[in-house]
Write a protein that holds these residues in place. Structure first.
Motif, PDB file in Angstrom:
ATOM      1  N   PRO B 197       0.816  -1.220   0.000  1.00  0.00           N
ATOM      2  CA  PRO B 197       0.000   0.000   0.000  1.00  0.00           C
ATOM      3  C   PRO B 197       0.851   1.272   0.000  1.00  0.00           C
ATOM      4  O   PRO B 197       0.444   2.289  -0.541  1.00  0.00           O
ATOM      5  N   GLN B 198       2.061   1.189   0.555  1.00  0.00           N
ATOM      6  CA  GLN B 198       2.918   2.371   0.589  1.00  0.00           C
ATOM      7  C   GLN B 198       3.333   2.804  -0.811  1.00  0.00           C
ATOM      8  O   GLN B 198       3.530   3.991  -1.072  1.00  0.00           O
ATOM      9  N   GLY B 199       3.466   1.832  -1.710  1.00  0.00           N
ATOM     10  CA  GLY B 199       3.954   2.171  -3.038  1.00  0.00           C
ATOM     11  C   GLY B 199       2.831   2.445  -4.013  1.00  0.00           C
ATOM     12  O   GLY B 199       3.042   3.018  -5.080  1.00  0.00           O
ATOM     13  N   GLU B 200       1.643   2.036  -3.625  1.00  0.00           N
ATOM     14  CA  GLU B 200       0.506   2.084  -4.539  1.00  0.00           C
ATOM     15  C   GLU B 200       0.222   3.499  -5.078  1.00  0.00           C
ATOM     16  O   GLU B 200       0.045   3.668  -6.286  1.00  0.00           O
ATOM     17  N   PRO B 201       0.190   4.520  -4.225  1.00  0.00           N
ATOM     18  CA  PRO B 201      -0.202   5.840  -4.730  1.00  0.00           C
ATOM     19  C   PRO B 201       0.629   6.329  -5.914  1.00  0.00           C
ATOM     20  O   PRO B 201       0.123   7.041  -6.769  1.00  0.00           O
ATOM     21  N   GLU B 202       1.888   5.930  -5.977  1.00  0.00           N
ATOM     22  CA  GLU B 202       2.737   6.427  -7.054  1.00  0.00           C
ATOM     23  C   GLU B 202       2.892   5.420  -8.181  1.00  0.00           C
ATOM     24  O   GLU B 202       3.683   5.652  -9.101  1.00  0.00           O
ATOM     25  N   HIS B 203       2.192   4.316  -8.081  1.00  0.00           N
ATOM     26  CA  HIS B 203       2.451   3.223  -9.024  1.00  0.00           C
ATOM     27  C   HIS B 203       2.331   3.674 -10.470  1.00  0.00           C
ATOM     28  O   HIS B 203       3.187   3.405 -11.309  1.00  0.00           O
ATOM     29  N   GLU B 204       1.247   4.407 -10.762  1.00  0.00           N
ATOM     30  CA  GLU B 204       0.961   4.783 -12.135  1.00  0.00           C
ATOM     31  C   GLU B 204       2.089   5.624 -12.721  1.00  0.00           C
ATOM     32  O   GLU B 204       2.519   5.430 -13.848  1.00  0.00           O
ATOM     33  N   LYS B 205       2.564   6.541 -11.941  1.00  0.00           N
ATOM     34  CA  LYS B 205       3.637   7.406 -12.412  1.00  0.00           C
ATOM     35  C   LYS B 205       4.940   6.610 -12.510  1.00  0.00           C
ATOM     36  O   LYS B 205       5.676   6.683 -13.494  1.00  0.00           O
ATOM     37  N   ARG B 206       5.188   5.830 -11.452  1.00  0.00           N
ATOM     38  CA  ARG B 206       6.454   5.092 -11.373  1.00  0.00           C
ATOM     39  C   ARG B 206       6.648   4.165 -12.568  1.00  0.00           C
ATOM     40  O   ARG B 206       7.711   4.141 -13.179  1.00  0.00           O
ATOM     41  N   VAL B 207       5.587   3.433 -12.902  1.00  0.00           N
ATOM     42  CA  VAL B 207       5.762   2.428 -13.948  1.00  0.00           C
ATOM     43  C   VAL B 207       6.110   3.126 -15.258  1.00  0.00           C
ATOM     44  O   VAL B 207       6.916   2.641 -16.054  1.00  0.00           O
ATOM     45  N   GLN B 208       5.570   4.319 -15.467  1.00  0.00           N
ATOM     46  CA  GLN B 208       5.876   5.013 -16.720  1.00  0.00           C
ATOM     47  C   GLN B 208       7.281   5.603 -16.706  1.00  0.00           C
ATOM     48  O   GLN B 208       8.041   5.457 -17.657  1.00  0.00           O
ATOM     49  N   THR B 209       7.641   6.283 -15.616  1.00  0.00           N
ATOM     50  CA  THR B 209       8.957   6.925 -15.620  1.00  0.00           C
ATOM     51  C   THR B 209      10.069   5.880 -15.651  1.00  0.00           C
ATOM     52  O   THR B 209      11.069   6.066 -16.341  1.00  0.00           O
ATOM     53  N   MET B 210       9.873   4.781 -14.944  1.00  0.00           N
ATOM     54  CA  MET B 210      10.948   3.778 -14.928  1.00  0.00           C
ATOM     55  C   MET B 210      11.089   3.077 -16.272  1.00  0.00           C
ATOM     56  O   MET B 210      12.195   2.866 -16.763  1.00  0.00           O
ATOM     57  N   VAL B 211       9.946   2.728 -16.871  1.00  0.00           N
ATOM     58  CA  VAL B 211      10.024   2.035 -18.167  1.00  0.00           C
ATOM     59  C   VAL B 211      10.609   2.977 -19.220  1.00  0.00           C
ATOM     60  O   VAL B 211      11.472   2.599 -20.012  1.00  0.00           O
ATOM     61  N   ASN B 212      10.173   4.230 -19.206  1.00  0.00           N
ATOM     62  CA  ASN B 212      10.698   5.159 -20.202  1.00  0.00           C
ATOM     63  C   ASN B 212      12.194   5.350 -20.030  1.00  0.00           C
ATOM     64  O   ASN B 212      12.938   5.443 -21.007  1.00  0.00           O
ATOM     65  N   LYS B 213      12.636   5.390 -18.781  1.00  0.00           N
ATOM     66  CA  LYS B 213      14.065   5.541 -18.531  1.00  0.00           C
ATOM     67  C   LYS B 213      14.814   4.310 -19.047  1.00  0.00           C
ATOM     68  O   LYS B 213      15.861   4.422 -19.694  1.00  0.00           O
ATOM     69  N   MET B 214      14.266   3.156 -18.757  1.00  0.00           N
ATOM     70  CA  MET B 214      14.897   1.917 -19.205  1.00  0.00           C
ATOM     71  C   MET B 214      15.059   1.937 -20.732  1.00  0.00           C
ATOM     72  O   MET B 214      16.127   1.612 -21.258  1.00  0.00           O
ATOM     73  N   ASP B 215      14.016   2.367 -21.441  1.00  0.00           N
ATOM     74  CA  ASP B 215      14.081   2.392 -22.904  1.00  0.00           C
ATOM     75  C   ASP B 215      15.150   3.365 -23.375  1.00  0.00           C
ATOM     76  O   ASP B 215      15.921   3.079 -24.283  1.00  0.00           O
ATOM     77  N   GLU B 216      15.176   4.508 -22.704  1.00  0.00           N
ATOM     78  CA  GLU B 216      16.102   5.557 -23.117  1.00  0.00           C
ATOM     79  C   GLU B 216      17.564   5.098 -22.998  1.00  0.00           C
ATOM     80  O   GLU B 216      18.424   5.541 -23.740  1.00  0.00           O
ATOM     81  N   LEU B 217      17.823   4.211 -22.052  1.00  0.00           N
ATOM     82  CA  LEU B 217      19.209   3.834 -21.772  1.00  0.00           C
ATOM     83  C   LEU B 217      19.763   2.762 -22.713  1.00  0.00           C
ATOM     84  O   LEU B 217      20.891   2.315 -22.553  1.00  0.00           O
ATOM     85  N   GLY B 218      18.925   2.323 -23.664  1.00  0.00           N
ATOM     86  CA  GLY B 218      19.463   1.425 -24.676  1.00  0.00           C
ATOM     87  C   GLY B 218      19.378  -0.058 -24.368  1.00  0.00           C
ATOM     88  O   GLY B 218      20.079  -0.855 -24.986  1.00  0.00           O
TER      89      GLY B 218
END
Ligand SMILES: Cc1cc2nc3c(=O)[nH]c(=O)nc-3n(C[C@H](O)[C@H](O)[C@H](O)COP(=O)(O)OP(=O)(O)OC[C@H]3O[C@@H](n4cnc5c(N)ncnc54)[C@H](O)[C@@H]3O)c2cc1C
Ligand code: HEM
Ligand code: HEM
Ligand code: SF4
Ligand code: F3S
Ligand code: FES
Lengths: 229, 258, 639
Positions: B197-218
Motif C-alpha cells: 500500500p505504501q507504493g501504490e499511490p505512485e504506481h501509475e507514475k512510477r511504472v511510466q517513468t521507470m520504463v521510459n528511462k529503461m528504454d532511453e538507456l538502450g
C-alpha cells in the motif's frame, strides 16, 4: 529524452518497449484468430467442392469482407514492421556479441528464440500463398445455380506436386512453432500471468499450435493423395 | 585443511581481457593448476591473479564484494551463462567442484550496450541506478510517518513483495537475455512497490517513468524469452514482468497524462 | 596538536536529554541550507540514510562509495534483523529495556546517553522503513512479525526473511536515489577516500581516487560525514565484504581524529569454517540456527569418527553443560570463546580440527525434517553449496569468525569526531555498543545515526560554526593529494616479490593468533613487535602490477593493507593497555575461576581514545570516563 517529451502520450506508449510488445501481442492475437478461423473454414474442403466453394463465395460476396481484409492487412503489416523494428533494436542493444552464449535449458526454448525466423518464413508463405490462391487462376463453377469461383479445384490442383506439399508443410511447421510461443507469450505481453491460469494457457497454446500445424498440413497431404479427379 | 593434492584440478581458462572501455579486447588463454574443488570460483580467479602478479602481468579485473551472493557485484559469464548457470547461484557462490580437472572454462563480461566494459570482466551497471532514480522509490521524507502497523498488509502480498525485492541488481537478466532487455530487473522493483500500500499511490507514475528511462538507456525489448528468469540468482519471476506490462498499459492509456 | 575529549552529553534526566538537546540545537535557515555542501563518504545504512535525509532537508550532498552502486554497500549482507522497542508482541519490551539490554550486552563500556537515544529513536526507524516500502515479514493478520534474536528475552527483532540488511539498505538507497533524481545529491560511485582535508582545524574536504581512471580528485565541503563501516578485514579473513576497509577512518585518525577502543572486536560463533589456504573470506550462518541446533564436540581428544558413530555419552554438549540456563543461546562472545577453548583442547572436528558441530539431529527427530526445512531451508542450502555436506544428514561444522568492530573513530554525543566538522556514523564510529554488540543492533544504530541523529546535530554544527568559503585550489588539498600520490608511486616503485594478499594473510595470522578471540600480555607484545616487521616487508617487498592510472584492484588492496598494517598494531596496543576482560575483549589474565570475563570497573570503566602522534612514535592514549547513573554495573552472567 527530448524526443520523448515531444511525443504525445499515445506516441510515447507506442514507442515504448512495452507498447511495441503489446502491439505485437494484439496483432498476433488478431492474426491467430484469423488463422484458426481460416483453418476451420478450410476443413470444408473435406466436405467436397460444393461446400467449400459456397463457403468461399459467401465470404467474398459479403461487403464486410473488405473491412475484414483491410484489418487483416493492417495487422499483418504492423506485426511485420514492429517485428523488424524490435529485432533491429534488440540487435543494437548488444553491439559486441558473446564469444560463447549457452542457454540454461530452463528458460528460452527453440520457439521463443526463433520468432523472427519463423515469422519471416510465414511472411514468405503468405506472399506466395496470396499469389497462388487469391490472385491465382480463376476457375468458375456453378453450384445450386450460382456461378462462383472454383477454389476447390484451385486448391486441389496446387497440391499435386510433392514440392508444393513439402513447402506448405515446412511453412506450417514454422507457423506452428511461431504460435507455440506466440499464443501464450501474448498473454504475458498484455500483462496476464497468474499461477492458476498461466499453466493452462500454455497448454492451450501448445494444443492450438499443434492443431494449426496438423490441421493445415492435412489439407495438402489429403489433396495430394486424393489426386485431381 | 581441505583440498588434498590428489583432488587438485588443472584448468584451461579463456578469459576476456580488455584494458578499458575504449580499447579493443580479446580472449586470452591461461593455464591454472592446483585448483582445489573447495575453492569458490572467485577464489580460483584470486589464485590466478596472484600468479599473474608474481609474473609481473596485469591481473584480471572483476567485480566482487560480499562473496556470499547478496551484493550483486559479481557479474561474469561462465561458459556462456551469467553466474555459470547453476540454479539460483551467483558467481561468488559457485564452487570449483562443479567443474572437472582438464575443463576449459570460458569467462567473459556481461555484454550489453547499456553495460559498457570498464576493464576485463568489469562492466558499468550504473544504468540500473539511473532507472531506480527515475522512480524506484516511495516519495516519503524522513520524519514521522504513521505507525508501522497502521496499515495491515496481507501476508500474501508482503511475501510477494519480498520475493520481488530480493533482486540484487546483478544484471544477469540483461546479460542472459538475447535482447539485452532489463525487464526483469525493472519489473522486480515496480512489483515490490505496487504490491504494498505504501507504493501504490505512485504506481501509475512510477511504472511510466521507470520504463521510459529503461528504454532511453538502450536496453533491448523483451520478447518473453524467459532466459532471465532461468539465470536470475534470486529467482525473480516472470510474473513481475506481466505485472509491469499491465501496469504500464493501464497507466499509459487510462491514467492522467504525466 | 592534542585533543580534549568532550562528550557533550546534554544535562538532565536521561529520558529528556535528546528532546532537550534537539530543542536547544540551533537550526539552519531553510533558505540557507542549499548553500552548504555536505560530503557523505559511504553509502551503507548509515551513509545512505544520512545522505538522503540531509538532501531532503536541503543541503547539497555528495556521496561516495567504493562499489559501482550505493546499493552494494556491505550493509546489504546483514541477515538476521533489526531491533526496535516497539513492544508489538506485548512481551514487556520498552525503550528502557532496550537501553538496559544494550548497555549490559556491551559489558558496560558504552555511553549511557547515546544508548538511550538509540533505543528512543528505534521505533521511528521501523515506521520510516515501512513507509519506504521495506517488506518486513508479516503475520497472517497483516501485522509485522517479530522474533527474538541473539539471546534476547523479548521479541523485538524485525526482519525481512534472511535479508534484513539488504531490504533496509535498499530502502535507504531508494530514498537516496530519489534525491539523486531530484538533483539534490551528486553520486560518485567507484571512488575511494584516501585522505581528509583539514583547513583551519575543520574538516573541509576529501581526496578521492577515481577507481576507474586512477585519477585523484579533490572535493570540498562544509562538513564531512564518514560512514565507511568497520575494519574487520584487518584479520584478512572475516565475514566482511572484500572491499571493507579501514582506510578512510585511518587517514582521518592520522589527520587528528581520535580512534576509540580499537581492540573491541566481535567474533561471531556460527560461521562456516575455513576450508583451505585459498580461503578469501568467511561466511556467516545466521545465529538463529542455534535456536534448534545443539553445539557439541567429541569427549575424546582427536576423535575422528564419523559424528553419527559417536554415541551421546561420548559427546560434550559444552554450551548446555557450562551455561545450563542459556545453553546453545549463550551470547556471541561467550559461545565463540567456548568453541575456541574446545579446539585448543584438541577436541575440534573436521580435517583442520578447527570447528565444532552444530547438530540438528534431535530437532529433526522432534519437529520433523519439514519443519526444520521451513525454518532454515535457505541456510542449509547455503551451507551445502559451500561445503558440499548435507546438514540434514550430518551435523554442520561451524567456527567463530571476525564479524564486527565495536571500535572506531571516537565521536561525541553529536557524532562529531575530535576534528570539528568530521562526523562519523554507523560501524565506523566507536559506537553505542560498548565492548560487545547485541545481535540486530548494528542496523538499528546505522539507521538511527543517519535518519534521526545527524540531521539535528549537523544543523547545530553548521549553524554555530563560522565556515569560510574554501575551494579545492587551497594548498591543503594539494598537499593531501601529493601525499596520496606519493604513497601510490612508492608502492609501485617497490617491485618486490610478495603479492598484497601474501602480506595481508601474514598480518591476518598474527592478528587472529594474538589479537583475536583470546589475548594475553605475551601474545600482544609479540604482535606489537611482529606487525612492524610485516609492515617493513610490505614496503620493501610488495609487488604491484598493472597501471596506476587505470582500474587497478591490486593497488586498491595495497593501499588498504598499508593502513591495516598500522591499525593492527594500534589494536594490539589498545588490547595490551586494557588490562581487563570485557565483552569481545578477553584477556586471559582477567578471568574468573570458571573462565568467564572479568571486568575491572575501577580502572577501566572508560573508553580508550588514541591520538596519532606521527608514524614513528607511539600514539597517546586518552580516556573518556563512562558514568552509569541509570544502570547498575553488574557481572554479565548467562549461567
Ligand atoms: C555477514 C554480516 C551479517 C550481519 N548481520 C547483522 C544483523 O543481522 N543485524 C545487525 O544489526 N547487524 C548485522 N551486521 C552488522 C551490520 O551489517 C554492519 O555493522 C552495518 O551494516 C554497517 O553499516 P555502515 O553503514 O556503517 O557501513 P557499511 O554498510 O559497511 O558501508 C560502508 C560504506 O562505505 C564505503 N567505503 C568504505 N571505505 C571507503 C573508502 N575508503 N572510500 C570511500 N568509500 C568507502 C563503502 O563503499 C560503503 O558504501 C552484520 C554484518 C555482517 C558482516
Ligand atoms: C510477417 C510475418 C511475421 C513475422 C516477421 C513475425 C514476427 C514475430 C516476432 C519477431 C515476434 C516476437 C515479438 C515479441 O514477442 O515481442 C512475433 C510474435 C508473435 N507473432 Fe508473429 N510474425 C509474423 C507473422 C505472424 C502470424 C501470421 C501470426 C499469427 C498467425 C503471428 C502471431 C504471433 C503471435 C501470437 C506473437 C506473440 C506476441 C507476443 O508475444 O506478445 N505472427 N512475431
Ligand atoms: C493449406 C492450408 C491453406 C489453404 C488450403 C488455404 C486456402 C486459401 C484460399 C483458397 C484462399 C483464397 C480465399 C479468397 O481468395 O477468397 C486463401 C486466402 C488466404 N489465406 Fe489461406 N490457406 C491455407 C493456409 C493459410 C495459412 C497458414 C495462412 C496464414 C497464416 C493463410 C492466409 C491466408 C490469407 C491472409 C488469405 C487472404 C484472405 C483474404 O484476402 O481474405 N492461409 N487461403
Ligand atoms: S532480476 Fe535477478 S538477474 Fe536481474 S538484476 Fe535482479 S537478481 Fe540479478
Ligand atoms: S530473457 Fe529477455 S526477452 Fe524478456 S523474458 Fe527475459 S527479458
Ligand atoms: S560478490 Fe556479492 S553477490 Fe557475488
Amino acid at each position: 529524452m527530448t524526443s520523448q517529451s515531444s511525443c504525445s502520450w499515445l506516441k510515447t506508449y507506442l514507442c515504448s518497449s512495452i507498447g511495441k510488445k503489446q502491439l505485437m501481442a494484439i496483432t498476433g492475437l488478431g492474426l491467430s484468430g484469423f488463422t484458426i478461423g481460416h483453418l476451420t473454414g478450410n476443413f470444408l474442403l473435406f466436405a467436397g467442392p460444393e461446400a467449400f466453394n459456397t463457403y468461399g463465395y459467401k465470404l467474398t460476396s459479403n461487403p464486410l469482407i473488405y473491412i475484414a481484409e483491410m484489418g487483416l492487412i493492417v495487422m499483418f503489416l504492423m506485426h511485420l514492421s514492429v517485428a523488424l523494428k524490435l529485432t533491429m533494436e534488440n540487435n543494437a542493444a548488444r553491439p559486441q556479441k558473446y564469444y560463447m552464449r549457452v542457454k540454461t535449458g530452463r528458460g528460452a526454448g527453440f520457439a521463443s528464440s526463433t520468432m523472427i525466423y519463423t515469422g519471416l518464413i510465414i511472411f514468405a508463405f503468405v506472399i506466395t500463398h496470396l499469389l497462388h490462391f487469391k490472385f491465382g487462376a480463376y476457375y468458375e463453377i456453378e453450384h445450386s445455380g450460382v456461378v462462383m469461383r472454383d477454389l476447390y479445384r484451385l486448391v486441389m490442383e496446387s497440391y499435386q506436386s510433392p514440392l508444393a506439399v513439402a513447402w506448405y508443410i515446412i511453412c506450417m511447421l514454422a507457423l506452428g512453432v511461431h504460435l507455440s510461443h506466440g499464443i501464450h507469450s501474448l498473454f504475458q505481453s498484455l500483462g496476464i500471468n497468474h499461477p492458476k491460469y498461466t499453466p493452462i494457457i500454455t497448454k492451450i497454446a501448445y494444443i492450438l499450435s499443434s492443431f494449426v500445424t496438423v490441421g493445415f498440413s492435412s489439407i495438402p497431404l489429403w489433396a495430394y493423395f486424393q489426386g485431381v479427379k | 585443511m581441505g583440498g588434498n593434492a590428489a583432488a587438485d584440478m588443472k584448468l584451461n581458462l579463456k578469459i576476456w581481457r580488455q584494458d578499458s572501455e575504449k580499447k579493443q579486447g580479446q580472449m586470452v588463454d591461461y593455464k591454472l593448476d592446483n585448483v582445489s574443488p573447495d575453492m569458490s570460483f572467485l577464489e580460483m580467479i584470486d589464485v590466478l591473479n596472484n600468479k599473474l602478479v608474481r609474473e609481473g602481468q596485469d591481473p584480471v579485473a572483476f567485480d566482487h564484494d560480499c562473496r556470499e551472493g547478496i551484493c550483486g557485484m559479481c557479474s561474469m559469464m561462465i561458459n556462456g551463462i551469467p553466474h555459470g548457470g547453476k540454479k539460483e547461484t551467483t558467481t561468488c557462490q559457485l564452487h570449483m567442484r562443479s567443474f572437472k580437472s582438464g575443463d576449459t572454462i570460458v569467462i567473459e563480461p556481461f555484454r550489453a550496450k547499456a553495460f559498457p566494459v570498464i576493464k576485463d570482466l568489469m562492466v558499468d551497471r550504473s544504468a540500473f541506478d539511473a532507472i531506480i532514480s527515475a522512480g524506484g522509490f516511495v516519495s516519503v521524507n524522513t520524519g514521522n510517518p504513521q505507525d508501522a502497523n497502521a496499515l495491515p498488509i496481507s501476508k500474501v502480498n508482503a511475501d510477494l513483495a519480498m520475493d520481488a525485492a530480493a533482486c540484487i541488481g546483478c544484471g544477469a537478466c540483461v546479460a542472459s537475455c538475447k535482447n539485452a532487455s532489463a525487464m526483469l530487473f525493472v519489473s522486480a522493483k515496480i512489483s515490490q512497490l505496487a504490491l504494498l500500500p505504501q507504493g501504490e499511490p505512485e504506481h501509475e507514475k512510477r511504472v511510466q517513468t521507470m520504463v521510459n528511462k529503461m528504454d532511453e538507456l538502450g536496453f533491448g525489448n523483451c520478447t518473453n524469452e524467459a532466459e532471465c528468469e532461468a539465470v536470475c540468482p534470486k529467482g525473480i519471476k516472470l510474473e513481475n514482468i506481466a505485472r509491469m506490462n499491465r501496469g504500464y498499459v493501464k497507466a499509459s492509456i487510462l491514467g492522467r497524462p504525466l | 596538536m592534542s585533543f580534549k575529549l568532550d562528550s557533550k552529553i546534554p544535562s538532565g534526566d536521561i529520558r529528556e536529554k535528546w528532546e532537550n538537546h534537539k530543542f536547544s540545537s540551533k537550526l539552519v535557515n531553510p533558505a540557507n541550507k542549499r548553500k552548504f555542501k555536505v560530503i557523505v563518504v559511504g553509502t551503507g545504512l548509515a551513509g545512505a540514510s544520512a545522505a538522503a535525509t540531509c538532501a531532503e532537508l536541503g543541503y547539497q550532498v555528495s556521496t561516495f562509495c567504493i562499489q559501482d552502486s550505493p546499493r552494494r554497500a556491505h550493509s546489504i549482507a546483514a541477515q538476521g534483523g533489526i531491533n526496535a522497542a516497539k513492544n508489538y508482541p506485548n512481551d514487556g519490551d520498552s525503550v528502557w529495556r532496550l537501553f538496559y539490554d544494550t548497555v549490559k550486552g556491551g559489558d558496560y563500556r558504552a555511553r549511557e546517553a547515546n544508548v538511550y537515544r538509540l533505543a528512543q529513536v528505534s521505533a521511528s526507524i521501523i515506521d520510516q522503513c515501512v513507509a519506504q516500502g521495506v517488506p518486513f515479514a508479516r503475520e497472517y493478520g497483516g501485522m509485522l512479525d517479530n522474533r527474538s534474536f541473539g539471546g534476547s528475552q523479548v521479541s523485538r527483532t524485525f526482519y525481512a526473511r534472511g535479508q534484513t540488511g539488504q531490504q533496509l539498505l535498499l530502502g535507504a538507497y531508494s530514498a537516496l536515489m530519489r534525491q539523486v533524481g531530484n538533483g539534490n545529491v551528486k553520486m560518485y560511485p567507484r571512488r575511494e577516500m584516501l585522505d581528509l582535508v583539514v583547513i583551519d582545524g575543520k574538516a573541509r574536504g576529501v581526496i578521492m581516487r577515481n577507481l576507474i581512471t586512477g585519477e585523484l580528485e579533490s572535493h570540498e565541503a562544509d562538513a564531512v560525514l564518514l560512514c565507511t563501516g568497520g575494519y574487520g578485514n584487518v584479520f584478512f579473513l572475516s565475514t566482511n565484504a572484500m572491499g571493507s576497509n579501514a582506510t578512510a577512518a585511518w587517514r582521518c585518525y592520522k589527520r587528528g581524529a581520535g580512534f576509540g577502543n580499537p581492540c573491541y572486536t566481535q567474533i561471531h560463533p556460527t560461521c562456516i569454517p575455513v576450508s583451505g589456504d585459498h580461503q578469501s573470506k568467511l561466511t556467516l550462518m545466521s545465529e538463529s540456527l542455534r535456536n534448534d541446533g545443539r553445539v557439541w564436540v567429541p569427549n575424546k581428544v582427536g576423535d575422528k569418527r564419523n559424528p553419527s558413530e559417536i554415541p551421546d555419552s561420548e559427546r560434550d554438549y559444552y554450551l548446555e553443560r557450562v551455561y545450563p540456563s542459556f545453553g546453545n543461546l549463550a551470547p556471541r562472545d561467550v559461545s565463540s570463546r567456548q568453541a575456541k577453548f574446545r579446539c585448543d583442547e584438541g577436541k575440534g572436528v573436521g580435517s583442520s580440527g578447527l570447528s565444532v558441530f552444530l547438530d540438528f539431529r534431535d530437532s529433526i527427530k522432534r519437529l520433523g525434517e519439514d519443519k526444520i526445512r521451513e525454518r532454515y531451508g535457505n541456510l542449509f542450502e547455503m551451507y551445502e553449496r559451500i561445503t558440499a555436506e548435507d546438514p540434514y544428514k550430518t551435523p554442520m561444522r561451524i567456527y567463530p569468525a571476525v564479524h564486527y568492530t565495536m571500535g572506531g573513530l571516537w565521536v561525541d554525543y553529536n557524532l562529531m569526531s575530535t576534528i570539528p566538522g568530521l562526523h562519523v556514523l554507523g560501524e565506523a564510529n566507536f559506537s553505542d555498543h560498548g565492548a560487545n554488540r547485541l545481535g540486530a543492533s548494528a542496523l538499528m544504530q546505522g539507521l538511527a545515526d543517519g535518519y534521526f541523529v545527524i540531521p539535528y546535530t549537523l544543523g547545530q554544527y553548521i549553524a554555530s560554526t563560522k565556515l569560510e568559503k574554501v575551494t579545492t585550489d587551497h594548498d591543503a588539498f594539494k598537499e593531501a593529494k601529493d601525499r596520496s600520490q606519493k604513497q601510490i608511486d612508492s608502492l609501485f616503485a617497490v617491485k618486490g616479490s610478495k603479492t598484497v594478499d601474501d602480506i595481508h594473510k601474514a598480518l591476518g595470522k598474527v592478528m587472529w593468533d594474538k589479537v583475536g578471540m583470546s589475548r594475553n600480555d605475551k601474545g600482544l607484545k609479540e604482535a606489537i613487535a611482529e606487525i612492524p616487521k610485516i609492515r617493513e616487508e610490505f614496503y620493501q617487498n610488495v609487488k604491484l602490477s598493472g597501471d596506476k592510472n587505470n582500474m587497478n584492484p591490486e593497488l586498491e588492496k595495497a593501499t588498504r593493507v598499508a593502513d591495516f598494517l598500522e591499525l593492527g598494531e594500534l589494536m594490539a596496543r589498545d588490547a595490551l593497555e586494557r588490562k581487563e576482560s570485557c565483552g569481545g575483549h578477553f584477556r586471559e589474565e582477567w578471568q574468573t575461576a570458571d573462565g568467564e570475563a572479568q571486568r575491572d570497573d575501577e580502572k577501566f570503566c572508560h573508553a580508550a581514545v588514541w591520538e596519532y602522534t606521527g608514524d614513528k612514535s607511539v600514539p597517546n592514549r586518552h580516556t573518556e570516563e563512562l558514568t552509569f547513573d541509570n544502570v547498575k554495573l553488574a557481572t554479565r552472567s548467562y549461567k
